[in-house]
Enzyme design. Structure first.
Site, PDB file in Angstrom:
ATOM      1  N   ASP A 189      -3.236   6.430  -3.338  1.00  0.00           N
ATOM      2  CA  ASP A 189      -1.998   5.880  -2.814  1.00  0.00           C
ATOM      3  C   ASP A 189      -1.473   4.852  -3.828  1.00  0.00           C
ATOM      4  OD1 ASP A 189      -3.879   3.898  -2.351  1.00  0.00           O
ATOM      5  OD2 ASP A 189      -3.038   3.300  -0.431  1.00  0.00           O
TER       6      ASP A 189
ATOM      7  N   ASP B  31      -6.153   1.926  -3.473  1.00  0.00           N
ATOM      8  CA  ASP B  31      -7.365   1.617  -2.709  1.00  0.00           C
ATOM      9  C   ASP B  31      -7.786   2.794  -1.838  1.00  0.00           C
ATOM     10  OD1 ASP B  31      -5.345   1.372  -0.809  1.00  0.00           O
ATOM     11  OD2 ASP B  31      -6.075  -0.532   0.007  1.00  0.00           O
TER      12      ASP B  31
ATOM     13  N   ASP C 248      -1.329   1.634  -4.321  1.00  0.00           N
ATOM     14  CA  ASP C 248      -2.146   0.533  -4.833  1.00  0.00           C
ATOM     15  C   ASP C 248      -3.577   0.960  -5.111  1.00  0.00           C
ATOM     16  OD1 ASP C 248      -2.769   0.711  -2.079  1.00  0.00           O
ATOM     17  OD2 ASP C 248      -3.390  -1.385  -2.014  1.00  0.00           O
TER      18      ASP C 248
ATOM     19  N   SER D  49       0.830  -1.205   0.000  1.00  0.00           N
ATOM     20  CA  SER D  49       0.000   0.000   0.000  1.00  0.00           C
ATOM     21  C   SER D  49       0.866   1.256   0.000  1.00  0.00           C
ATOM     22  CB  SER D  49      -0.957  -0.036   1.196  1.00  0.00           C
ATOM     23  OG  SER D  49      -1.917   0.978   1.106  1.00  0.00           O
TER      24      SER D  49
END
Length: 552
Positions: free
Chosen positions: A300, A304, A302, A153
């Site tokens: 961010d 999500d 990734d 992340s």
């Protein structure tokens, strides 16, 4: 650990390590006799929990590497063979695997596919680095029994991670995490883990196309689509999917922060690739000052999470980030205005304003523990959010936070307000007058020694504060004991006259996090400046007193 035993353990690990990079790294540590570093690498094993695995890349059982991932995959495979629920003969035992663009992510994904295939399960790997919500969508779309996303992340560049979902499309929760961890611990040797070199499926764009088609459900038919945006992918994997979603919806093409648009595992322009961190949005603000958009959007790495910034002042230079709680309230108000039905949910560290909005609209409302693994499981969920920039706006499509669909919905709201001659900040003012000014802040302490966090939590438990910021503490809950609605977790919650504080260790980073909220009544818009000044002062006093009480 004695040197001889430590060296023997390191040599045994080295003999099994399938990765030439970490083999070379570990061999050098052995050859140079770096006792301190070897001790750190072999002090235990990277623990698998409800966040899966996350840690710094490197050799040894306390780092993220192919050996650790293969063991984790083998443990997950064993768990699934005991507990997995097939969805039909043609999809029985399918595990779908996604990955981001960090160092080793593709290797970890392919190792997982090999282990699943060797265990007699079916494996399907997304064909390139894609946002985590695409993987979360794919699990239910393909009828899989589980999914794995290789991502850290918004962690620092040297980290990677391993996030596990079960067949309902939600992240794992207890007791599944402990049961998987037990299966991982039972893996005696990598030589006992079959890893064929082929036999799994590589997915084409059909899954991504289905995800993008599903994004249509987020927006109202015929809604305005006029807001202009600046967008940064924060060196992550969000750009292509977000651009495709915005084009499909008919929004103006976002203006890209070119320096951060493409995936780069080194994250060269930011200290931490997290929109909340100081300096991370500087390039996006520069682009906004240059181009004058209606809204700045950031994902961010990734994708999500979704961050947003707005102009807050008379000049083009006056841009500021919206807090996650502010975006959470804005999206909730937008959904209420559109006539949404179903349960609104948030974690206990998020602003209580969501509960006020839901109550006024006559909608069910639930609080959960932190993390979308809990929010996504709320019965009848229509909308869920967490203050750390996570929003679930289409739970029938993705039972997790989704930075792409959240960006779409927020840009739709900005477009509607633009058509009315209003702004997102104006809507926040309206919500403050209607429900009271809900002001939030956070005291977050990053540590090198996790003992500092344990000491702070122990101190607060043994000597609980009776006043914070001049306000009397009217209620104190030790969340480790659980409540009528919440399972046990390591956290403390204090209720004050007109305020609330939650203290907890981070589940993904070496941080102690303290979440503060004050609520100041507001009679009219003209009273807002004074209410904001009062709230700012009160939050500062609470933060000061809490820091002293915790010894941090």
């Amino acid at each position: 650990m004695a040197d001889d035993a430590l060296i023997a353990q390191a040599r045994a690990w080295l003999a099994e390590d399938p990765d030439p990079d970490t083999r070379g790294e570990l061999a050098r540590l052995i050859d140079t006799g770096d006792h301190a570093e070897l001790t750190a690498r072999f002090a235990g094993t990277l623990q698998f929990g409800t966040a899966g695995l996350r840690g710094e890349l490197g050799a040894g059982p306390m780092r993220m590497n192919r050996s650790v991932v293969i063991r984790a995959a083998a443990g997950l495979a064993a768990y699934l063979k005991k507990h997995g629920t097939p969805h039909g003969d043609d999809t029985a035992g399918l595990v779908v695997i996604g990955y981001d663009a960090r160092h080793k992510s593709r290797d970890f994904a392919e190792d997982t596919a090999a282990v699943m295939t060797g265990a007699g399960l079916r494996a399907a790997v997304l064909d390139r680095p894609l946002p985590t919500p695409v993987l979360a969508f794919a699990i239910r779309h393909l009828g899989a029994v589980a999914g794995v996303e290789v991502t850290a992340s918004h962690n620092p560049p040297r980290d990677n991670g391993y996030k596990v979902y079960l067949g309902d499309g939600s992240q794992i929760v207890p007791p599944a995490d402990a049961e998987i961890a037990a299966e991982i611990a039972a893996v005696a040797s990598l030589t006992a883990v079959p890893r064929p070199t082929e036999g799994w499926e590589t997915l084409d764009d059909t899954v991504l196309d289905a995800y993008l088609a599903r994004t249509d459900a987020v927006l109202a038919k015929g809604s305005p689509r006029t807001a202009r945006t600046v967008y940064t992918a924060m060196h992550g994997v969000g750009k292509d999917v977000l651009l495709a979603a915005f084009a499909r919806a008919g929004f103006p093409a976002p203006l890209l922060v070119a320096e951060q648009a493409d995936p780069d595992p080194e994250f060269p322009t930011v200290a931490f690739p997290n929109p909340e961190e100081p300096g991370a949005m500087d390039l996006a603000f520069a682009k906004a000052r240059e181009t004058g958009p209606d809204l700045v959007i950031a994902n961010d790495p990734d994708a999500d999470r979704c961050a947003a910034a707005v102009k807050d002042g008379p000049t083009d230079a006056d841009w500021r980030m919206l807090r996650g709680d502010e975006v959470g309230a804005l999206l909730a108000a937008h959904l209420v205005r559109r006539g949404a039905t179903g349960t609104f949910a948030e974690s206990i560290v998020s602003s209580s304003l969501l509960g006020r909005i839901a109550e006024k609209a006559g909608l069910p409302y639930e609080e959960t523990l932190t993390g979308f693994k809990w929010i996504a499981r709320v019965e009848g969920l229509r909308y869920g959010y967490e203050e750390a920039l996570g929003y679930c706006v289409d739970p029938d499509g993705v039972r997790d936070k989704d930075g792409i669909t959240a960006a779409l919905l927020l840009t739709e709201l900005a477009s509607e307000l633009k058509e009315e001659g209003r702004t997102l900040l104006g809507l926040l003012d309206d919500l403050a007058v209607e429900h009271g000014l809900h002001a939030t802040d956070q005291l977050s302490v990053r540590v090198q020694d996790l003992g500092v966090i344990a000491s702070a939590m122990r101190r607060l438990r043994e000597q609980p504060p009776t006043r914070l910021g001049g306000l009397r503490v009217t209620g104190a809950e030790d969340l480790a004991e659980g409540t009528e609605k919440l399972p046990p977790t390591d956290g403390l919650r204090y209720t004050l006259d007109g305020a609330r504080v939650v203290v907890r260790p981070s589940g993904t980073e070496p941080k102690l996090k303290c979440y503060l909220e004050v609520v100041v009544p507001v009679a009219a818009t003209t009273d807002l400046p004074g209410a904001r000044a009062e709230a700012t002062s009160l939050l500062a006093r609470i933060k000061r007193d809490l820091s002293e009480a915790a010894g941090i």
